[in-house]
Write a protein that holds these residues in place. Structure first.
Motif, short mmCIF file in Angstrom:
data_model
loop_
_atom_site.label_atom_id
_atom_site.label_comp_id
_atom_site.label_asym_id
_atom_site.label_seq_id
_atom_site.Cartn_x
_atom_site.Cartn_y
_atom_site.Cartn_z
N HIS A 1 0.83 -1.21 0.00
CA HIS A 1 0.00 0.00 0.00
C HIS A 1 0.86 1.26 0.00
N ALA A 2 2.00 1.22 0.69
CA ALA A 2 2.89 2.37 0.70
C ALA A 2 3.46 2.63 -0.70
N ILE A 3 3.76 1.58 -1.44
CA ILE A 3 4.23 1.73 -2.81
C ILE A 3 3.14 2.32 -3.68
N GLU A 4 1.91 1.82 -3.54
CA GLU A 4 0.80 2.38 -4.32
C GLU A 4 0.66 3.88 -4.05
N HIS A 5 0.76 4.26 -2.78
CA HIS A 5 0.64 5.68 -2.43
C HIS A 5 1.79 6.49 -3.02
N ALA A 6 3.01 5.94 -2.94
CA ALA A 6 4.18 6.64 -3.48
C ALA A 6 4.06 6.82 -4.99
N GLU A 7 3.43 5.86 -5.64
CA GLU A 7 3.27 5.91 -7.10
C GLU A 7 1.99 6.62 -7.53
N ARG A 8 1.30 7.23 -6.55
CA ARG A 8 0.03 7.91 -6.82
C ARG A 8 -0.94 6.98 -7.54
N TYR A 9 -0.91 5.73 -7.15
CA TYR A 9 -1.83 4.69 -7.62
C TYR A 9 -1.72 4.42 -9.12
N ARG A 10 -0.56 4.74 -9.70
CA ARG A 10 -0.34 4.41 -11.11
C ARG A 10 0.17 2.97 -11.25
N THR B 1 4.81 6.44 5.19
CA THR B 1 3.45 6.00 4.85
C THR B 1 3.06 4.78 5.66
N MET B 2 3.98 3.84 5.83
CA MET B 2 3.67 2.64 6.62
C MET B 2 3.35 3.00 8.07
N GLN B 3 3.99 4.03 8.58
CA GLN B 3 3.73 4.43 9.97
C GLN B 3 2.32 4.97 10.15
N ARG B 4 1.70 5.40 9.04
CA ARG B 4 0.31 5.86 9.08
C ARG B 4 -0.67 4.78 8.69
#
Length: 358
Positions: free
Chosen positions: A250-259, A315-318
């Motif tokens: 999920h942190a990767i998805e967020h970092a990639e702005r869900y692309r 992001t993982m901490q959230r």
């Protein structure tokens, strides 16, 4: 119905996951006689199928269409508000229904809309992607994303039924099928090792929607999730195991702005979780290598840029699975034996990430 599989989800609000061919032609059975109005929530790619379904249902119900954006772009408060607006302007009552027709993002949104309109209306999920079938549409998790992270706003809301019409997979692009297989591989590692054996024996047949192998791994995955969510609907314990690979994913998805596709991110997340288990001393090198081999055979990614670590950690901490500020990760003691690793030291996390970083 011939060659139809029914997998029950038990608990406070029981329902069935119905798997077979041609099932969209009999949705009236799941909608029932009390429903007067139906909202079909669908992405643009399923516009023609949604129109056909509407025409079929018009003999019995008032039917409205809500076309929403593709993929994670659908899971925004503005899109949910649009659906609420349609329902408000057409006087939807508590006895009316929502149908989620699409992939996991669409069913997440449709579920959230159904759960929140008048505090809950009837919901039928009709997933049309591999990830939607084996993960998103089963279990009653609904939600939308915010700028701060994925699925941070949502609710647990059981559908009246999940209808899996395998005919809807006929035109699914190959890369979408493979991305969805990350969730199937996850089920293999956390509790259904037969899935891994089937994929290893012949990845092409396992991922071909026309084969018995494909249907077998799908049904094994759905059955596993059904067992888990039947015991723990609101993720207070056992259900956490379904998050294997998802914290970093999920942190990767967020970092990639869900692309990035969800499955691609979860694939990297599973390799990270395997490395974390190995470094923590619970998992053998052979099982870690098996992760890499199976995911690579499906052309799924198994690494991510090393320089993105600080962003991912924040992001993982959230992450919604953290408790009292303590991060929690699902790791394996061995195949089929998941466990929780709570509050690992950040140096341990970074060491594991270095094994997937490039």
């Amino acid at each position: 119905m011939n060659n139809t599989t029914v997998i029950p989800v038990t608990g406070t609000d029981p329902y069935d996951v119905i798997i077979g061919h041609g099932l969209l032609g009999s949705l009236e059975e799941q909608l029932g006689s009390r429903v007067a109005k139906v909202l079909i929530v669908h992405p643009p790619t399923l516009g023609a199928r949604a129109v056909k379904l509407r025409e079929q249902l018009l003999a019995t119900y008032e039917v409205y269409l809500a076309e929403v954006p593709d993929a994670e772009d659908a899971k925004r408060i503005e899109v949910a508000s649009f659906c609420w607006q349609v329902m408000g302007q057409t006087d939807f009552t508590r006895t009316d229904a929502v149908i989620g027709l699409g992939g996991g993002a669409t069913t997440d949104l449709a579920g959230f809309v159904a759960a929140t309109w008048l505090r809950g209306v009837r919901l039928i999920q009709c997933p049309t992607s591999v990830a939607g079938i084996v993960d998103a549409a089963v279990g009653g998790k609904t939600g939308i994303n915010t700028a701060e992270g994925k699925n941070l706003v949502g609710s647990f809301y059981a559908p009246a039924a999940v209808v899996v019409d395998l005919d809807t997979l006929d035109t699914l692009p190959r890369n979408e099928i493979l991305a969805g297989f990350a969730e199937i591989v996850k089920c293999g590692f956390i509790g259904e090792p037969e899935i891994l054996d089937i994929i290893e024996a012949d990845p092409d047949r396992a991922t071909d929607p026309t084969t018995p192998e494909f249907r077998r791994v799908v049904e094994l995955s759905v059955a596993l999730k059904a067992r888990v969510v039947s015991e723990d609907f609101k993720e207070s314990g056992l259900r956490e195991i379904l998050n294997y690979g998802h914290t970093l994913g999920h942190a990767i998805e967020h970092a990639e702005r869900y692309r990035w596709r969800h499955g691609a991110a979860i694939s990297v997340g599973m390799v990270f979780a395997a490395e974390l288990g190995r470094i923590a001393g619970s998992l053998s090198d052979d099982v870690v290598d098996r992760h890499r081999a199976i995911l690579s055979s499906l052309t799924l990614p198994i690494d991510y840029p090393l320089g993105r670590w600080k962003t991912l950690l924040a992001t993982m901490q959230r992450d919604k699975k953290a408790r009292a500020g303590m991060m929690r990760f699902i790791v394996l003691d061995e195949v089929g034996k998941p466990t929780v690793l709570a509050g690992p030291d950040e140096t341990l996390l970074f060491a594991a990430y270095q094994e997937v970083g490039v």
